[in-house]
Design a protein around this motif. Structure first.
Motif, PDB file in Angstrom:
ATOM      1  N   ASP A  32      -2.159   3.408  -2.365  1.00  0.00           N
ATOM      2  CA  ASP A  32      -3.431   3.422  -1.631  1.00  0.00           C
ATOM      3  C   ASP A  32      -4.373   2.543  -2.451  1.00  0.00           C
ATOM      4  O   ASP A  32      -4.587   2.798  -3.639  1.00  0.00           O
ATOM      5  N   HIS A  62       2.455   1.280   2.198  1.00  0.00           N
ATOM      6  CA  HIS A  62       1.105   1.844   2.299  1.00  0.00           C
ATOM      7  C   HIS A  62       1.123   3.351   2.469  1.00  0.00           C
ATOM      8  O   HIS A  62       1.917   3.900   3.250  1.00  0.00           O
ATOM      9  N   ALA A  76      -5.547  -1.518   3.511  1.00  0.00           N
ATOM     10  CA  ALA A  76      -4.111  -1.657   3.765  1.00  0.00           C
ATOM     11  C   ALA A  76      -3.874  -2.648   4.906  1.00  0.00           C
ATOM     12  O   ALA A  76      -2.998  -3.524   4.825  1.00  0.00           O
ATOM     13  N   VAL A 134       0.918   0.141   9.188  1.00  0.00           N
ATOM     14  CA  VAL A 134       0.464   0.974   8.069  1.00  0.00           C
ATOM     15  C   VAL A 134       0.869   2.429   8.313  1.00  0.00           C
ATOM     16  O   VAL A 134       1.353   3.131   7.419  1.00  0.00           O
TER      17      VAL A 134
END
Lengths: 177, 169
Positions: A32, A62, A76, A134
């Motif tokens: 993250d 991610h 991300a 993501v």
């Protein structure tokens, strides 16, 4: 009964990978960009990649903890938008070294510094073009037993130890034997 | 002292699949309570954890907060339980932006954890233990993690997927 958490989605063509496919050790990080612990791990991982060279393959996925970290999701997506223009790692490096400034204006600024097609980048971020990608990473992480960020999987098994240089290096050495 | 619960022998380990989950009513905030029987007819996830304010952002409750949509897709309710007091929970939930109830197994301390077989006597905290209860309030799956290891959520999701399909409520 004790289960060892293991990677449910092996490294594949959709991943962002450094190092050769036939490397004896594979390390996958779920991270993250807004997480301070991931930020602490970043230079350590970079050093490990340098040290192990062709003996290790590294992939980044991610895992934005979006409620705790309000800018993590878009950061991300920004990395993915850069990836769509062939510059995932350039953006990845900038994000991890600028964790205190991940607001939308800063993301655009970073895109400019690595010469991305800016209209395309901002449009893709605004439209959430990479949000699904993501989320796919996030889901594969949950199903693999990701329990926080950063989470590392070495040759498919979750590394439950610490992530300072010595501990990660020892785990990599053990996996490579 | 508390006669009724002590008359029930505390189980030596976590209640196994098939066991009826003991009902409880615990404070979720200083002036609100939550009872297990409030959720009859839907699966319930009980996440016992040692303490609020775990020092990492890889915190178990923060993780589950992110995964709530996946739990709710199974119509499951998530309840976090520790021996911390309601004011402590309130501050913790506020700071971490948690969107599910944290219950205080505070007085008598750890009483509910004991009935589920997941109290750590020496430490005075609960185990890091997970229970998935079915719609009839029976234990469908239980798991105790080493206390220092966040168990993640994959076991919970696998357990929810293996529940018998409910008819639409």
């Amino acid at each position: 009964m004790r289960r060892t958490a293991s990677l449910t989605v092996p490294i594949g063509p959709r991943d962002h990978v450094l190092g050769p496919d036939n490397a004896p050790v594979s390390m996958v990080e779920y991270g993250d960009f807004e997480c301070p612990f991931c930020g602490q791990a970043y230079p350590i991982v970079a050093e490990l990649i340098q040290r192990y060279g062709n003996r290790m393959r590294y992939a980044f996925r991610h895992f934005p903890l979006a409620t705790a970290h309000p800018y993590a999701e878009k950061a991300a997506e920004a990395a993915e938008a850069a990836g769509a223009q062939g510059k995932f790692w350039e953006m990845h490096n900038i994000l991890y070294t600028h964790q205190d400034a991940l607001d939308p204006d800063s993301l655009t600024e970073y895109a400019a510094t690595i010469d991305l097609d800016l209209p395309r980048f901002t449009r893709e971020l605004a439209e959430g073009v990479h949000a699904l990608r993501v989320r796919e990473d996030f889901r594969s992480g949950i199903r693999s037993g990701v329990n926080g960020t950063p989470s590392f999987f070495i040759n498919g098994f979750r590394h439950d130890g610490g992530y300072d240089y010595a501990e990660l290096a020892a785990a990599i050495e053990a996996a490579g034997r | 002292m508390t006669s009724a619960p002590e008359a029930m022998a505390a189980p030596a380990g976590p209640l196994p699949p098939g066991a009826q989950a003991p009902d409880f009513t615990l404070h979720s905030t200083p002036d609100q309570t939550v009872s297990l029987h409030d959720f009859k007819g839907q699966p319930v996830i009980l996440a016992f954890y040692p303490a609020d304010w775990s020092p990492v952002c890889g915190d178990q409750m923060v993780l589950y907060n992110e995964i709530l949509p996946e739990f709710r897709a199974h119509n499951a309710e998530l309840l976090g339980i520790s021996v911390d007091g309601a004011w402590c929970h309130l501050a913790f939930a506020h700071e971490r932006k948690l969107q599910f109830p944290l219950l205080s197994d505070f007085e008598p301390k750890g009483q509910i954890a004991k009935t589920y077989g997941v109290y750590r006597k020496g430490d005075g905290t609960t185990e890091r233990a997970l229970f998935v209860l079915d719609a009839d309030g029976r234990v469908h799956w239980s798991y105790v993690s080493p206390v220092g290891v966040n168990p993640g959520a994959d076991g919970i999701l696998t357990a929810l997927e293996s529940l018998p399909r409910q008819g639409a409520a």
